[in-house]
Enzyme design. Structure first.
Site, short mmCIF file in Angstrom:
data_model
loop_
_atom_site.label_atom_id
_atom_site.label_comp_id
_atom_site.label_asym_id
_atom_site.label_seq_id
_atom_site.Cartn_x
_atom_site.Cartn_y
_atom_site.Cartn_z
N HIS C 58 33.97 47.72 36.81
CA HIS C 58 35.34 47.48 36.52
C HIS C 58 35.87 48.20 35.12
CE1 HIS C 58 39.15 45.62 36.70
NE2 HIS C 58 38.93 44.98 35.51
N HIS C 109 44.54 43.02 40.95
CA HIS C 109 44.04 41.77 40.85
C HIS C 109 43.70 41.07 42.01
CE1 HIS C 109 43.71 38.60 37.14
NE2 HIS C 109 42.86 39.83 37.01
#
Ligand SMILES: Nc1ncnc2c1ncn2[C@@H]1O[C@H](COP(=O)(O)OP(=O)(O)O)[C@@H](O)[C@H]1O
Ligand SMILES: [Mg+2]
Lengths: 84, 258, 783, 84
Positions: C58, C109
């Site tokens: 990430h 998200h």
């Protein structure tokens, strides 16, 4: 009329923005001495007849599965209150 | 109009308009959102917006006050519940309720209306919409009281369209007060068409007894400039019905004929 | 001071044999070996925390980096002309002229929104908005591209209402109008919903801020919310620093957002920028303080020295490693000169924002973090923030790709027995418009504030969101996000280009000049070579197409591992395009106006037999063949036509053709304001050699439907003819009929669909599936 | 750490949309036997030291004036709970 009372609070480790805002506001209104505040929910489930064991169990399940969000909340208590 | 995207509390205005004499305070609480829109509406209505800060009890001699929309203090606890205790509110409550002279005109829009009910300047309260959701839509209202400083330029029962957007917009009030409101003609705005939120008697806005304090849930300040308002018959986002609220107060403050 | 033993640098030097839980923290053996190599000793617990989180997929983009480079490489000088800040910073910044600049970015998200839909989506909005603030900009709008499983799946029933309420709950509270997005339902997103969020902000050139720590002696400050144990659930191995006892640790599995705190933070930061009180600033998102300190230090010319016990905590049981990894929301880190410290504090006091001074910028080139005076981190910040691992993951074209592409709609069973009569076609249009993907989305979008700020010139359901930037001149921006994942599945290279083409077209349709691109690349596991191929192809396609269209990628986000039980989502490269308006008042709405009775309706572009991956094919359960062809030159010319038409005030409505083709566009233009039309596909069928079904349902690209006053017809067709662009008069706007009337070479006359009937059916699909939402309690009421 | 718990419920005559929605949903989830539901709030005010009479009085005032809105809500109880 009997009532089953379910109390739900945000988990202690979870941020509680509402409680935080209240805690911040209290001293400005002259309410000092409270170190922190948390805000939860209180549900009153009303029952027409009697509170059977099944009903209480059903309320417990509803509290755990629907009235609270187990990811962020804890069920604090499920109790019977007479004639609220 | 300013070319800058103004920071909150920085509504610079040219004082050239003949009506600029009407100085209208716009309060910013932490979490207020529509203060810049309210300032723009005052400007387009011909007045001079004056920023007021929640933590300061001074009103800087303004002629009227607007409590704009938003989520003061996140609307945590209850909408308007914490903002009501701000220092600026003490002065507003005192001046709006002043027994002598002409009391301060106050307009509460959405969160501002909620703050006025929490402060007990207006009766009743707002709870969650009956459908429980935040809803944003163009809303038709009937103006039922044109005696207030904020509605003097409307015609009786005029239908206007302004945006509405809230989650806690259901107006509730006890029966005795409701009757009093209706009997005394203090329902200023009423929803037309299907109820957007379950409000008692479709009430969208009310006034206090003397008519200087008005609150409403929909947003007239979002219907003041063609191109950025609600849709109307002339086209997309062309609606400017809300502007009359602001020209009404400016003209009544500057002694203009309504 | 603490209940745990502190693992200092000194201690690490003395105890080289200590076993560290690097594998539990997600590091691979070779990565850990590299850390040992970099440090010349074992890392401390705190250092391990930092490296593990900063070297995660990430944060480090380790699988995607080698491909993403193309976005920086495939650019011309011309494309960089307006680019003030490119890829690499929190968000790219593009010059708008007149001293204004604009910054925008999309982020995902996805996983948090699956676990806890409301909070996951809410904090997604919060995070992307902080990226925008950290550039020195005032956020002015948000958008939300969303993807869910089948509309009837229980998972969708649980996830969608929460996600929508969360986006509204957070975005509305910030005073940011929501001006657009997407809602797609497809079973591939079951258990893998995609929640992407875009934020856009504006700034004056002079307000631009970057995330770097410069100026030796300048002070480092952390401000905003207190730090809690948020987002470190998986890192609970750090709950005890000594690694030998297994004290159970209670760390929240999800983050809860506080939009009020963020709203105050926005205003506070803007006042700081306005008064020139910060030198550098960085938002705290993934990897929290680890990321903020190492990136600020790495981007600056010197080093940084901070004391971690000065961090204000919400949870006093946190270990140093956990504090470094915590992802508590609504926090920012800034670099402030000592002279400005007092003024800085005054602004924060005014907004009631908490802060603590953590340390200062040094000239050592090292990032040094102390715990109660003892050094627990001593690293070269570059090794943490920028020189993480880079993988050349193997990839190959899936063996099934050929077969998939060979399975065309026409050859499949789904492509047989197609509607042909007027009656059948009319029914098919109604069916199309009541499929979940085509249905009215206002049940969702009405939960978003589109008015706040008073600068929204266009928003959902129009093709683009349009925001005024400057009240004096009307200068503004238009934005659209798009992706057809079905096209991307059939051909990831073309699919990414098609996503870009559609977003570009949407922006131009509204009348804006496309300027810049942001993307959010949602894919499955990079460790699967077939997924990696999809990813590589999509990036290559997007980069090539940006080059051809002449607009640069200015930033974006990669979300990998979107897969459940070995099944990856469709490749979903969501593309956002930003365009510029010299004056937003000339924006073109996407529906026939109420007063437009009798206006001419023109179809721009060429229609081909392109039904593979189409919405019609989806309704028949088919997915195969090659997606519609993309021709970027056509898109460019079409864009020029639409922008000129808007500039010269020739057209009053324009809507691009995408999912559902001409049939959908005609229906949508009428549904917008409830104004009907009378059209014929006779000439279209003849000119493009099509049967009426194909004319109506094909999804050929580069097409737009416009309406214009008859007085403008000649001028308009002169313009299209001059550019050699196909324009065909299909019919007229009919404000009286209350219906959509379509004639064509049908065996049985023409078909008509009553607008009331259509609207009723179209707008009841989503409300009929989703009940009411109540924070924490999502209930579906039937009836 | 002692805590003062404040419980607030919507007044019986005031509509409670959230309670109503829950009551409607319960049977669909298999929870039958509840005739109606009301949703209120529960606040936990945490105190660093001891619960003095003044603090309790202060909590009562805060409950009446701020934590509840007397137009629509009743304070059900203000109680002390040890070590929640
Ligand atoms: N989740 C959402 N949030 C805000 N707006 C949305 C959302 N989903 C769809 N919209 C809006 O609804 C309209 C129609 O969406 P869509 O059919 O995807 O448009 P298009 O095909 O033109 O890209 C657009 O204005 C889009 O921005
Ligand atoms: Mg479109």
């Amino acid at each position: 009329m009997p009532t089953i009372v379910v109390e739900v609070m945000p988990k202690p480790e979870i941020l509680d923005p509402q409680g935080k805002a209240i805690a911040n506001a209290l001293p400005h209104l002259g309410f000092t001495g409270f170190s922190s505040v948390r805000q939860g929910k209180r549900f009153e489930l009303n029952i027409d007849g009697e509170v059977t064991d099944e009903l209480l169990e059903s309320a417990r399940t509803a509290a755990a599965e629907m009235l609270s969000n187990p990811v962020i909340e804890d069920v604090v208590s499920v109790t019977v209150a007479e004639g609220l | 109009m300013t070319a800058e995207t103004p920071l909150i509390g920085d509504h610079t205005v040219p004082e050239t308009s003949p009506l600029a004499g009407a100085r209208i305070g716009i309060v910013t609480f932490p979490g207020t959102l529509d203060d810049r829109d309210a300032a723009r509406a005052v400007r387009l209505g011909g007045g001079t917006p004056v920023p007021l800060w929640h933590a300061n009890d001074a009103l800087h001699g303004v002629d009227a006050v607007i409590l704009p929309g938003g989520f003061s203090y996140g609307d945590y606890l209850r909408a308007g519940a914490i903002a009501r205790f701000a220092p600026v509110m003490n002065t507003i409550v005192a001046e709006a309720g002043a027994a002598a002279g002409s009391p301060l005109p106050v307009l509460g829009i959405c969160n501002g209306f909620q703050i006025l009910t929490e402060a007990h300047l207006l009766p009743g309260s707002m709870i969650k919409n009956d459908h429980l959701k935040f809803t944003c839509r163009d809303q038709v209202l009937r103006v039922e009281n044109t005696e207030t400083a904020w509605t003097s330029q409307f015609t009786q029962d005029e239908l206007i369209t302004v945006p509405m957007k809230n989650q806690d917009g259901q107006y509730v009030v006890d029966d005795a007060t409701l009757h009093a409101l209706e009997d005394q003609g203090r329902v200023v705005f009423r929803y037309v068409g299907a109820s957007p939120n379950g409000s008692k008697n479709d009430i969208a806005g009310v006034a206090n007894e003397r008519g200087n304090v008005v609150g409403l849930m929909p947003h007239p300040e979002h219907a003041v400039e063609a191109g950025y308002g609600p849709d109307d018959a002339t086209g997309l986002r062309e609606g400017t019905d809300g502007l009359t609220i602001f020209t009404s107060v400016v003209s009544s403050l500057t002694g203009g004929n309504a | 001071m603490s209940d745990f033993n502190i693992d200092t640098v000194e201690n690490a030097g003395d105890t080289p044999e200590t076993e560290l839980p690097w594998a539990e923290l997600g590091l691979k053996q070779d990565e850990y070996d590299r850390i040992l190599d970099i440090l010349g000793r074992r890392p401390t617990a705190a250092e391990l925390a930092m490296y593990s989180v900063m070297w995660s997929e990430h944060c480090s983009y380790k699988s995607s980096k080698v491909h993403l480079r193309q976005f920086g490489d495939k650019v011309t000088e011309e494309m960089k002309k307006d680019l003030m800040v490119g890829i690499g910073e929190n968000a790219g910044v593009t010059d708008l002229g007149e001293g204004w600049a604009v910054t925008f970015k999309i982020e995902s998200h996805n996983h948090p929104s699956y676990v806890e839909p409301y909070q996951g989506a809410a904090t997604g909005i919060g995070g992307i908005v902080r990226d925008i603030i950290s550039m020195g900009a005032r956020p002015v709008a948000v958008m939300d591209p969303l993807r869910f499983g089948d509309i009837d799946h229980p998972d969708t029933q649980r996830v969608l209402p929460g996600v929508v309420a969360g986006i509204g709950g957070y975005g509305n509270s910030l005073g940011l109008p929501n001006i657009g997005g997407e809602v797609v339902f497809d079973s591939v997103y079951q258990q893998n919903p995609l929640v992407n969020a875009l934020a856009v902000g504006v700034l004056k050139h002079g307000d631009l801020r970057l995330a770097n720590a410069s100026g030796v002696g300048n002070k480092v400050v952390l401000f905003g919310a207190r730090t809690g144990g948020d987002g470190i659930g998986g890192a609970s191995v750090l709950a005890s620093e000594s690694f030998d006892d297994t004290k159970p640790s209670k760390r929240p599995a999800v983050q809860v957002g506080d939009p009020f705190a963020e709203k105050v933070l926005i205003e506070c930061c803007l006042e700081l920028f306005h008064n020139n009180l910060v030198e550098g600033i960085q938002d705290l998102g993934a990897a929290g303080i680890s990321c903020a300190t190492s990136e600020l230090a790495s981007n600056g010319e010197g080093g940084m020295h901070v004391e971690l016990t000065d961090v204000l905590l919400r949870d006093h049981t946190l270990t140093p490693g956990e504090i470094l990894m915590s992802e508590s929301q609504e926090r920012m880190m800034a670099v402030v000169t000592p002279e400005n410290a007092e003024a800085f504090e005054a602004v924060l006091a005014r907004w009631g924002v908490e802060f603590s001074w953590l340390g200062e910028v040094t000239d050592t080139g090292r990032l040094i973090i102390d715990w109660d005076g003892e050094t627990i981190v001593d690293v070269d910040p570059r090794t943490v923030a920028h020189d993480g691992p880079v993988y050349e993951r193997p990839y190959h074209r899936p063996a099934w790709q050929d077969e998939l592409q060979a399975d065309t709609f026409r050859s499949a069973e789904a492509g047989q027995g197609l509607p042909a009569s007027a009656e059948e076609l009319g029914e098919a249009v109604l069916d199309l418009m009541t499929s979940p993907n085509m249905a009215d989305k206002s049940w969702i979008t009405d939960q978003f504030d589109r008015f706040v700020g008073g600068n929204t010139a266009l928003s959902q359901p129009d093709d683009s969101g349009v925001i005024r930037v400057d009240e004096a001149t009307g200068l503004g921006v238009g934005l659209a996000t798009d992706c057809n994942d079905r096209y991307a599945y059939l051909d990831p290279y073309a699919g990414a280009q098609l996503a870009l083409a559609e977003a570009y077209r949407n922006v131009a349709t509204a009348g804006a000049v496309p300027l810049a691109v942001s993307d959010c690349l949602n894919f499955g596991s990079p460790e699967d070579p077939e997924v990696m191929w999809q990813f590589a192809e999509a990036v290559r396609g997007l980069a090539d197409a940006c080059m051809e269209l002449g607009i640069p990628v200015t930033g974006g986000n990669v979300s990998l591992y979107n897969q459940t039980a070995g099944r990856a989502i469709h490749p979903t490269p969501v593309v956002g395009v930003l365009g510029k308006f010299d004056d937003v008042s000339r924006r073109t709405p996407s529906g026939f106006q109420r007063w437009a009775d009798g206006q001419a309706i023109y179809l721009l572009g060429t229609t081909r037999d392109e039904l593979n991956g189409s919405e019609f094919a989806r309704q028949r359960g088919h997915l195969g063949g090659l997606p519609p062809a993309v021709d970027l030159n056509v898109e460019k010319t079409l864009g020029e036509i639409l922008i000129n038409a808007s500039r010269d005030g020739m057209i009053d409505a324009a809507h691009d053709l995408s999912e559902g083709g001409l049939a959908a566009a005609l229906a949508e233009m009428s549904l917008r304001f409830g104004v009907g039309s009378r059209t014929s596909v006779h000439e279209l069928c003849e000119r493009d050699e099509l049967d009426p079904f194909t004319a109506l349902f094909s999804e050929s690209q580069g097409r737009v439907l416009v309406s214009l006053p008859r007085s403008e017809e000649l001028r308009f067709t002169d313009m299209t003819t001059a550019r050699g662009f196909p324009a065909l008069r299909l019919g007229v706007v009919d404000a009286e009929s209350g219906g959509i009337e379509v004639a064509g070479p049908f065996p049985d006359g023409s078909f008509g669909i009553g607008l009331d009937e259509l609207k009723e059916a179209w707008s009841s699909v989503i409300p009929s599936k989703f009940g009411q939402v109540n924070a924490g309690v999502t209930t579906t009421t039937t009836d």
